[in-house]
Design a protein around this motif. Structure first.
Motif, short mmCIF file in Angstrom:
data_model
loop_
_atom_site.label_atom_id
_atom_site.label_comp_id
_atom_site.label_asym_id
_atom_site.label_seq_id
_atom_site.Cartn_x
_atom_site.Cartn_y
_atom_site.Cartn_z
N PHE B 195 -43.61 41.49 -2.34
CA PHE B 195 -43.27 40.29 -1.58
C PHE B 195 -44.23 39.16 -1.93
O PHE B 195 -43.83 38.04 -2.22
CB PHE B 195 -43.34 40.60 -0.09
CG PHE B 195 -42.72 39.55 0.74
CD1 PHE B 195 -41.35 39.48 0.87
CD2 PHE B 195 -43.50 38.60 1.37
CE1 PHE B 195 -40.76 38.50 1.63
CE2 PHE B 195 -42.92 37.61 2.13
CZ PHE B 195 -41.55 37.56 2.26
N VAL B 198 -43.83 37.95 -5.74
CA VAL B 198 -42.67 37.10 -5.98
C VAL B 198 -42.89 35.72 -5.36
O VAL B 198 -42.63 34.69 -5.98
CB VAL B 198 -41.38 37.75 -5.43
CG1 VAL B 198 -40.22 36.78 -5.46
CG2 VAL B 198 -41.05 38.99 -6.24
N VAL B 249 -38.47 37.42 -12.74
CA VAL B 249 -38.27 37.74 -11.33
C VAL B 249 -36.97 38.51 -11.13
O VAL B 249 -36.90 39.48 -10.37
CB VAL B 249 -38.27 36.47 -10.47
CG1 VAL B 249 -38.10 36.81 -9.01
CG2 VAL B 249 -39.55 35.71 -10.67
N LEU B 250 -35.92 38.05 -11.84
CA LEU B 250 -34.63 38.74 -11.70
C LEU B 250 -34.72 40.17 -12.24
O LEU B 250 -34.16 41.11 -11.65
CB LEU B 250 -33.53 37.97 -12.43
CG LEU B 250 -33.10 36.67 -11.74
CD1 LEU B 250 -32.11 35.90 -12.59
CD2 LEU B 250 -32.51 36.96 -10.36
N PHE B 253 -36.52 42.19 -9.73
CA PHE B 253 -35.63 42.45 -8.61
C PHE B 253 -34.64 43.57 -8.94
O PHE B 253 -34.42 44.48 -8.14
CB PHE B 253 -34.89 41.17 -8.22
CG PHE B 253 -33.82 41.37 -7.19
CD1 PHE B 253 -34.13 41.88 -5.94
CD2 PHE B 253 -32.50 41.05 -7.47
CE1 PHE B 253 -33.15 42.08 -4.99
CE2 PHE B 253 -31.51 41.24 -6.53
CZ PHE B 253 -31.83 41.76 -5.28
N GLN B 257 -35.13 46.79 -6.55
CA GLN B 257 -34.34 46.14 -5.52
C GLN B 257 -34.62 46.73 -4.12
O GLN B 257 -34.79 46.00 -3.16
CB GLN B 257 -32.86 46.31 -5.87
CG GLN B 257 -31.96 45.35 -5.14
CD GLN B 257 -30.54 45.46 -5.65
OE1 GLN B 257 -30.22 46.31 -6.47
NE2 GLN B 257 -29.68 44.60 -5.18
N ILE B 260 -37.95 45.61 -2.66
CA ILE B 260 -37.97 44.20 -2.28
C ILE B 260 -37.16 43.98 -1.00
O ILE B 260 -37.58 43.27 -0.10
CB ILE B 260 -37.45 43.32 -3.44
CG1 ILE B 260 -38.51 43.32 -4.55
CG2 ILE B 260 -37.15 41.91 -2.98
CD1 ILE B 260 -38.21 42.42 -5.72
N LEU B 261 -36.02 44.67 -0.91
CA LEU B 261 -35.21 44.53 0.31
C LEU B 261 -35.97 45.08 1.51
O LEU B 261 -35.91 44.53 2.61
CB LEU B 261 -33.87 45.24 0.15
CG LEU B 261 -32.92 44.56 -0.84
CD1 LEU B 261 -31.65 45.36 -1.01
CD2 LEU B 261 -32.59 43.14 -0.37
N VAL B 264 -38.44 42.57 2.70
CA VAL B 264 -37.82 41.47 3.45
C VAL B 264 -37.42 41.92 4.84
O VAL B 264 -37.67 41.23 5.83
CB VAL B 264 -36.61 40.92 2.69
CG1 VAL B 264 -35.82 39.96 3.54
CG2 VAL B 264 -37.07 40.23 1.42
N THR B 265 -36.82 43.10 4.94
CA THR B 265 -36.37 43.53 6.27
C THR B 265 -37.53 44.03 7.13
O THR B 265 -37.43 44.04 8.34
CB THR B 265 -35.28 44.62 6.17
OG1 THR B 265 -35.66 45.55 5.17
CG2 THR B 265 -33.95 44.02 5.83
N ARG B 267 -40.12 42.48 7.70
CA ARG B 267 -40.57 41.35 8.51
C ARG B 267 -39.70 41.20 9.74
O ARG B 267 -40.11 40.64 10.74
CB ARG B 267 -40.51 40.07 7.69
CG ARG B 267 -41.25 40.23 6.36
CD ARG B 267 -41.59 38.94 5.74
NE ARG B 267 -40.46 38.01 5.73
CZ ARG B 267 -40.62 36.72 5.72
NH1 ARG B 267 -41.80 36.21 5.76
NH2 ARG B 267 -39.57 35.93 5.69
N ALA B 268 -38.47 41.70 9.65
CA ALA B 268 -37.56 41.59 10.79
C ALA B 268 -37.77 42.72 11.77
O ALA B 268 -37.51 42.60 12.95
CB ALA B 268 -36.11 41.59 10.31
#
Lengths: 292, 269
Positions: B195, B198, B249-250, B253, B257, B260-261, B264-265, B267-268
């Motif tokens: 995280f 990137v 970066v792609l 990713f 993947q 990285i996902l 991101v999640t 944080r939620a």
């Protein structure tokens, strides 16, 4: 647990405290102090009291910037939230093709703002851009997307929506996975159609995801800079000068640190208010799921 | 649920909207200037030409910028992990006076974005001669409040007995943090690394305000400048630069993947 030696915890926290103190708290105090001075970074600062605040208030700069930032943010948040939810529902299916498309949508969130901004400048280019050409092909006069003060801000918002929708989609997808299948089955047995199942099962369970995405993307959209700096430099006629760009411009273009600092303090207060709202929304979201 | 026969429609629309722009970016980068002037929006190159890439690679030191960007982003991510571990350990596991206040102060930093602090940091680093150095790019991000928070959360679920046992075996506290706990937190730390990497690889704001010198400037700055060179924008060059900037970066990713996902999640959650 009791530490081995009483000073251990303080030693472990010392590097973190040093960095946070030097680069967060001390600068925050300095911003506050600078906002009462006139300073061009070349000659010594000069105390002017509240003059910087008076200026940004009476010149309308504060309100204008706030209005632009809010308009941009509201469009970005509402559209990316709605699109993200729609995409999560439409793409939450097994299969490699769906996985690829989900990845493609999310990849825009991973790529840099600079790359996205440049790519869309070319797509929106008045002469050879893809969108303008498509418009002409179907007989619609293309707009001056980035050059028209009435629409430039919304063009930037649309580009930002393209970039961050993948983020809200991913949060919603994670939320969807947490919904027990039995809830849907029970609702289906009770004769609920797809729409009523969404309304009574899916949506209540997704409320916490929605309030999380909504408020984090609101705060992030308040910090928008890259897309403005690359695509419009705040123009035309200031129509895209949002908060961070206004602060940047005062410092590096006009060399007015005092005014920049007064703007920064206002910006920080706004972020505090937004975060307080976020915390309240979070609590609301949580009680709602308990009720549902 | 939608009927099977129509379910490909949203798929096609979404693919067109999100894959289309990338495809046009790549196809533009593979064309030549005369071709683009003649038919700007024509999506298919007549023949694949690497002229634009050759020009980007010869006009800007892409290798140098890429190295700068990567070194900066890796250093930031590693430093954040290195400092988050002991801090998170103290906040999760040790009793001391002022613990609650310390935790509150770390959380408060989540509310302070770089855009609030850059002016004083810039004027602070100037007299120290640190503007235009890697120090100015890396040190301000040495601590991630979010990272410290996530490490603390992860450590809360590690049983105290495990730490007590290590102590009985004579392990020092530092050894417990980096030797015992760090390997247990591998998934959290990997997410944190990705995280942070990137984010800082892509960052435009901080390198823009802290550097003026080519030696430490980063790839996003250089690519953004491609558009401003000369008269009339040569979009095939800009798009080639864009591909060079985005491809690492792609690729990252595509390779990781799931991690990285999760970052991101996390944080939620």
């Amino acid at each position: 647990m009791t530490p081995k030696r009483p000073r251990d915890p303080y030693l472990f926290l010392a590097p973190t405290a040093l960095v946070l103190g030097l680069f967060f708290f001390w600068p925050l105090a300095l911003v506050f102090k600078n906002s009462f001075y006139a300073w061009d970074m070349l000659t010594p600062p000069e105390w002017v009291g509240a003059a910087n605040y008076a200026q940004i208030l009476t010149s309308g700069e504060l309100w204008g910037t706030l209005a632009r930032t809010l308009s941009y943010s509201v469009v970005v948040v509402v559209a990316s939230l709605g699109l993200g939810l729609g995409l999560a529902l439409a793409l939450d299916r097994p299969g490699k093709l769906y996985a690829f498309v989900r990845g493609a949508v999310f990849s825009a969130y991973v790529v840099s703002w600079v790359a996205v901004a440049l790519l869309w400048m070319w797509i929106l280019d008045a002469d050879g851009g893809l969108l303008s050409t498509l418009c002409r092909a179907v007989g619609v006069a293309p707009k001056n997307w980035l050059g028209d003060p009435a629409i430039a801000l919304y063009t930037l918002a649309a580009v930002s929506v393209w970039k961050i929708t993948g983020y809200s989609m991913v949060i919603f997808l994670a939320g969807l996975q947490d919904i027990p299948r039995s809830l849907h089955e029970a609702a289906a047995l009770d004769g609920a159609g797809p729409f009523s199942r969404f309304l009574h099962v899916t949506w209540p369970m997704l409320r916490p995801s929605a309030s999380f995405v909504g408020t984090t993307s609101l705060i992030l959209s308040f910090q928008a800079f890259d897309v403005v700096r690359v695509m419009t430099q705040g123009g035309p006629v200031k129509s895209t000068t949002v908060f961070v760009y206004a602060i940047y411009e005062h410092v590096f273009v006009n060399l007015r640190v005092g005014r920049a600092s007064a703007m920064t303090v206002s910006f920080f207060v706004l972020l505090l208010v937004l975060t307080a709202l976020q915390l309240r929304l979070w609590r609301l979201g949580k009680t709602d799921t308990r009720r549902a | 649920m939608m009927k099977k026969g129509r379910s490909w429609i949203p798929l096609a629309v979404v693919a067109l909207l999100w894959v289309g722009p990338y495809a046009w970016m790549v196809s533009t980068s593979l064309r030549t200037l005369p071709e683009i002037v003649a038919a700007p929006a024509w999506p298919i190159p007549n023949s694949i030409q690497f002229e634009a890439y050759r020009e980007v690679l010869t006009t800007i030191p892409v290798g140098r910028y890429f190295l700068n960007t990567t070194v900066m982003a890796v250093a930031i991510a590693l430093l954040q992990i290195l400092l988050a571990l002991p801090a998170g350990y103290a906040l999760a596991k040790l009793h001391f006076v002022g613990k609650k206040a310390a935790f509150a102060l770390v959380l408060a930093c989540l509310l302070i974005p770089a855009q609030v602090t850059f002016v004083p940091v810039f004027s602070m680093l100037g007299p120290l001669g640190l503007v235009n150095t890697f120090a100015a790019l890396i040190l301000p991000f040495g601590v991630s409040a979010l990272g410290t928070f996530l490490v603390r959360q992860a450590l809360l679920s590690v049983p105290d007995e495990m730490i007590e046992a290590a102590r009985l075996d004579g392990a020092s506290e530092l050894r417990i943090v980096y030797g015992l706990l760090a390997p247990m937190l591998r998934p959290t730390l990997a997410s944190l690394f990705l995280f942070s990497f990137v984010f800082h690889y892509n960052d435009y704001f901080w390198p823009l305000v802290m550097t003026t010198d080519d030696d430490v400037r980063t790839l996003p700055l250089a690519v953004a400048l491609l558009r401003e060179q000369g008269t009339g924008v040569r979009w095939h060059i800009v798009m080639a630069g864009n591909v060079i900037l985005s491809l690492p970066v792609l690729a990252l990713f595509a390779a990781v993947q799931k991690q990285i996902l999760r970052a991101v999640t996390a944080r939620a959650g």
